[in-house]
Design a protein around this motif. Structure first.
Motif, PDB file in Angstrom:
ATOM      1  N   TYR A 275       0.853  -1.181   0.000  1.00 29.04           N
ATOM      2  CA  TYR A 275       0.000   0.000   0.000  1.00 29.04           C
ATOM      3  C   TYR A 275       0.885   1.226   0.000  1.00 29.04           C
ATOM      4  O   TYR A 275       1.970   1.222   0.542  1.00 29.04           O
ATOM      5  N   GLY A 276       0.437   2.282  -0.612  1.00 34.09           N
ATOM      6  CA  GLY A 276       1.192   3.518  -0.628  1.00 34.09           C
ATOM      7  C   GLY A 276       2.148   3.650  -1.795  1.00 34.09           C
ATOM      8  O   GLY A 276       2.904   4.601  -1.855  1.00 34.09           O
ATOM      9  N   LEU A 277       2.126   2.724  -2.735  1.00 30.51           N
ATOM     10  CA  LEU A 277       2.966   2.820  -3.913  1.00 30.51           C
ATOM     11  C   LEU A 277       2.331   3.834  -4.856  1.00 30.51           C
ATOM     12  O   LEU A 277       1.193   3.664  -5.287  1.00 30.51           O
ATOM     13  N   GLU A 278       3.013   4.913  -5.132  1.00 31.02           N
ATOM     14  CA  GLU A 278       2.456   5.997  -5.930  1.00 31.02           C
ATOM     15  C   GLU A 278       2.759   5.809  -7.417  1.00 31.02           C
ATOM     16  O   GLU A 278       3.858   5.383  -7.772  1.00 31.02           O
ATOM     17  N   PRO A 279       1.790   6.140  -8.292  1.00 34.23           N
ATOM     18  CA  PRO A 279       2.055   6.068  -9.736  1.00 34.23           C
ATOM     19  C   PRO A 279       3.093   7.105 -10.151  1.00 34.23           C
ATOM     20  O   PRO A 279       3.196   8.170  -9.551  1.00 34.23           O
ATOM     21  N   ILE A 280       3.854   6.761 -11.179  1.00 37.55           N
ATOM     22  CA  ILE A 280       4.834   7.679 -11.760  1.00 37.55           C
ATOM     23  C   ILE A 280       4.414   7.943 -13.204  1.00 37.55           C
ATOM     24  O   ILE A 280       3.561   7.232 -13.743  1.00 37.55           O
TER      25      ILE A 280
ATOM     26  N   VAL B 235      10.228  -0.039 -16.931  1.00 40.42           N
ATOM     27  CA  VAL B 235       9.494  -0.207 -15.685  1.00 40.42           C
ATOM     28  C   VAL B 235       8.426  -1.274 -15.888  1.00 40.42           C
ATOM     29  O   VAL B 235       7.705  -1.252 -16.881  1.00 40.42           O
ATOM     30  N   TYR B 236       8.336  -2.217 -14.964  1.00 42.24           N
ATOM     31  CA  TYR B 236       7.304  -3.257 -14.976  1.00 42.24           C
ATOM     32  C   TYR B 236       6.418  -3.039 -13.764  1.00 42.24           C
ATOM     33  O   TYR B 236       6.907  -3.046 -12.625  1.00 42.24           O
ATOM     34  N   GLU B 237       5.119  -2.838 -13.997  1.00 48.45           N
ATOM     35  CA  GLU B 237       4.176  -2.640 -12.901  1.00 48.45           C
ATOM     36  C   GLU B 237       3.107  -3.722 -12.932  1.00 48.45           C
ATOM     37  O   GLU B 237       2.794  -4.270 -13.985  1.00 48.45           O
TER      38      GLU B 237
ATOM     39  N   TYR C 170      -0.878  -4.414 -11.497  1.00 51.42           N
ATOM     40  CA  TYR C 170      -2.096  -3.866 -10.919  1.00 51.42           C
ATOM     41  C   TYR C 170      -3.047  -5.005 -10.586  1.00 51.42           C
ATOM     42  O   TYR C 170      -2.984  -6.070 -11.197  1.00 51.42           O
ATOM     43  N   VAL C 171      -3.949  -4.772  -9.633  1.00 54.93           N
ATOM     44  CA  VAL C 171      -4.995  -5.720  -9.302  1.00 54.93           C
ATOM     45  C   VAL C 171      -6.330  -5.004  -9.451  1.00 54.93           C
ATOM     46  O   VAL C 171      -6.491  -3.856  -9.016  1.00 54.93           O
ATOM     47  N   ILE C 172      -7.301  -5.678 -10.084  1.00 51.28           N
ATOM     48  CA  ILE C 172      -8.630  -5.100 -10.262  1.00 51.28           C
ATOM     49  C   ILE C 172      -9.390  -5.204  -8.944  1.00 51.28           C
ATOM     50  O   ILE C 172      -9.528  -6.289  -8.380  1.00 51.28           O
ATOM     51  N   GLN C 173      -9.876  -4.063  -8.478  1.00 50.96           N
ATOM     52  CA  GLN C 173     -10.620  -3.970  -7.225  1.00 50.96           C
ATOM     53  C   GLN C 173     -12.111  -4.234  -7.452  1.00 50.96           C
ATOM     54  O   GLN C 173     -12.582  -4.206  -8.598  1.00 50.96           O
ATOM     55  N   PRO C 174     -12.896  -4.468  -6.389  1.00 51.00           N
ATOM     56  CA  PRO C 174     -14.335  -4.716  -6.546  1.00 51.00           C
ATOM     57  C   PRO C 174     -15.090  -3.583  -7.250  1.00 51.00           C
ATOM     58  O   PRO C 174     -16.072  -3.833  -7.940  1.00 51.00           O
ATOM     59  N   ASP C 175     -14.621  -2.342  -7.110  1.00 47.03           N
ATOM     60  CA  ASP C 175     -15.276  -1.217  -7.794  1.00 47.03           C
ATOM     61  C   ASP C 175     -14.747  -1.012  -9.220  1.00 47.03           C
ATOM     62  O   ASP C 175     -15.027  -0.015  -9.852  1.00 47.03           O
ATOM     63  N   ARG C 176     -13.964  -1.983  -9.705  1.00 50.38           N
ATOM     64  CA  ARG C 176     -13.370  -1.989 -11.053  1.00 50.38           C
ATOM     65  C   ARG C 176     -12.261  -0.954 -11.237  1.00 50.38           C
ATOM     66  O   ARG C 176     -11.843  -0.679 -12.351  1.00 50.38           O
ATOM     67  N   SER C 177     -11.753  -0.415 -10.164  1.00 47.74           N
ATOM     68  CA  SER C 177     -10.585   0.457 -10.265  1.00 47.74           C
ATOM     69  C   SER C 177      -9.336  -0.416 -10.220  1.00 47.74           C
ATOM     70  O   SER C 177      -9.403  -1.604  -9.911  1.00 47.74           O
ATOM     71  N   LEU C 178      -8.200   0.164 -10.539  1.00 50.29           N
ATOM     72  CA  LEU C 178      -6.928  -0.556 -10.515  1.00 50.29           C
ATOM     73  C   LEU C 178      -6.114  -0.107  -9.313  1.00 50.29           C
ATOM     74  O   LEU C 178      -6.036   1.088  -9.019  1.00 50.29           O
TER      75      LEU C 178
ATOM     76  N   SER D 222       2.652   5.317 -15.661  1.00 47.08           N
ATOM     77  CA  SER D 222       1.788   4.347 -14.985  1.00 47.08           C
ATOM     78  C   SER D 222       0.366   4.482 -15.511  1.00 47.08           C
ATOM     79  O   SER D 222      -0.067   5.567 -15.899  1.00 47.08           O
ATOM     80  N   ILE D 223      -0.382   3.387 -15.497  1.00 44.46           N
ATOM     81  CA  ILE D 223      -1.771   3.422 -15.965  1.00 44.46           C
ATOM     82  C   ILE D 223      -2.592   4.393 -15.131  1.00 44.46           C
ATOM     83  O   ILE D 223      -3.429   5.126 -15.652  1.00 44.46           O
ATOM     84  N   THR D 224      -2.358   4.426 -13.832  1.00 39.70           N
ATOM     85  CA  THR D 224      -3.165   5.264 -12.946  1.00 39.70           C
ATOM     86  C   THR D 224      -2.545   6.628 -12.671  1.00 39.70           C
ATOM     87  O   THR D 224      -3.014   7.353 -11.796  1.00 39.70           O
ATOM     88  N   TYR D 225      -1.508   7.010 -13.400  1.00 35.25           N
ATOM     89  CA  TYR D 225      -0.921   8.332 -13.212  1.00 35.25           C
ATOM     90  C   TYR D 225      -1.928   9.373 -13.689  1.00 35.25           C
ATOM     91  O   TYR D 225      -2.392   9.329 -14.816  1.00 35.25           O
ATOM     92  N   GLY D 226      -2.296  10.283 -12.821  1.00 33.87           N
ATOM     93  CA  GLY D 226      -3.302  11.285 -13.171  1.00 33.87           C
ATOM     94  C   GLY D 226      -4.723  10.795 -12.918  1.00 33.87           C
ATOM     95  O   GLY D 226      -5.677  11.404 -13.367  1.00 33.87           O
ATOM     96  N   GLY D 227      -4.903   9.679 -12.231  1.00 32.90           N
ATOM     97  CA  GLY D 227      -6.227   9.158 -11.918  1.00 32.90           C
ATOM     98  C   GLY D 227      -6.477   7.810 -12.567  1.00 32.90           C
ATOM     99  O   GLY D 227      -5.661   7.303 -13.331  1.00 32.90           O
TER     100      GLY D 227
END
Length: 100
Positions: free
Chosen positions: A29-34, A69-71, A73-81, A37-42
């Motif tokens: 937890y706490g790993l920030e996108p760079i 860079v190799y990242e 992600y895990v799909i969450q129940p709300d379909r976010s990454l 990253s797919i989630t960089y900017g939301g």
């Protein structure tokens, strides 16, 4: 004094290597996108509706300083990454892979 200085430099170099090349644990937890990253900017605009919750999504890109860079992600129940892992590979200048 010379011995202390060389030991200090070695410790600093090893600490720096460990921080940049080590893999982060799966439930990190706490790993920030760079940038890149797919989630960089939301979260992405499209929802992953067909993939089951808990699915792993791998992603690779060229990151800061030209490093691969190799990242993961895990799909969450709300379909976010959720970004759970990041690994770095050596500089592309020294990379033997031609798969890009």
């Amino acid at each position: 004094m010379k011995n202390v200085l060389s030991t200090l430099c070695t410790v600093l170099l090893l600490t720096g290597c460990e921080m940049t090349t080590s893999s982060v644990g799966y439930y990190s937890y706490g790993l920030e996108p760079i940038p890149g990253s797919i989630t960089y900017g939301g979260q992405p605009r499209t929802k992953l509706t067909k993939a089951p919750v808990g699915s792993i999504v791998p992603h690779q890109f060229i990151g800061p300083f030209g490093r691969r860079v190799y990242e993961t992600y895990v799909i969450q129940p709300d379909r976010s990454l959720r970004l759970v892992s990041r690994r770095y590979r050596d500089f592309l200048l020294f990379d033997d892979d031609d798969d890009d």
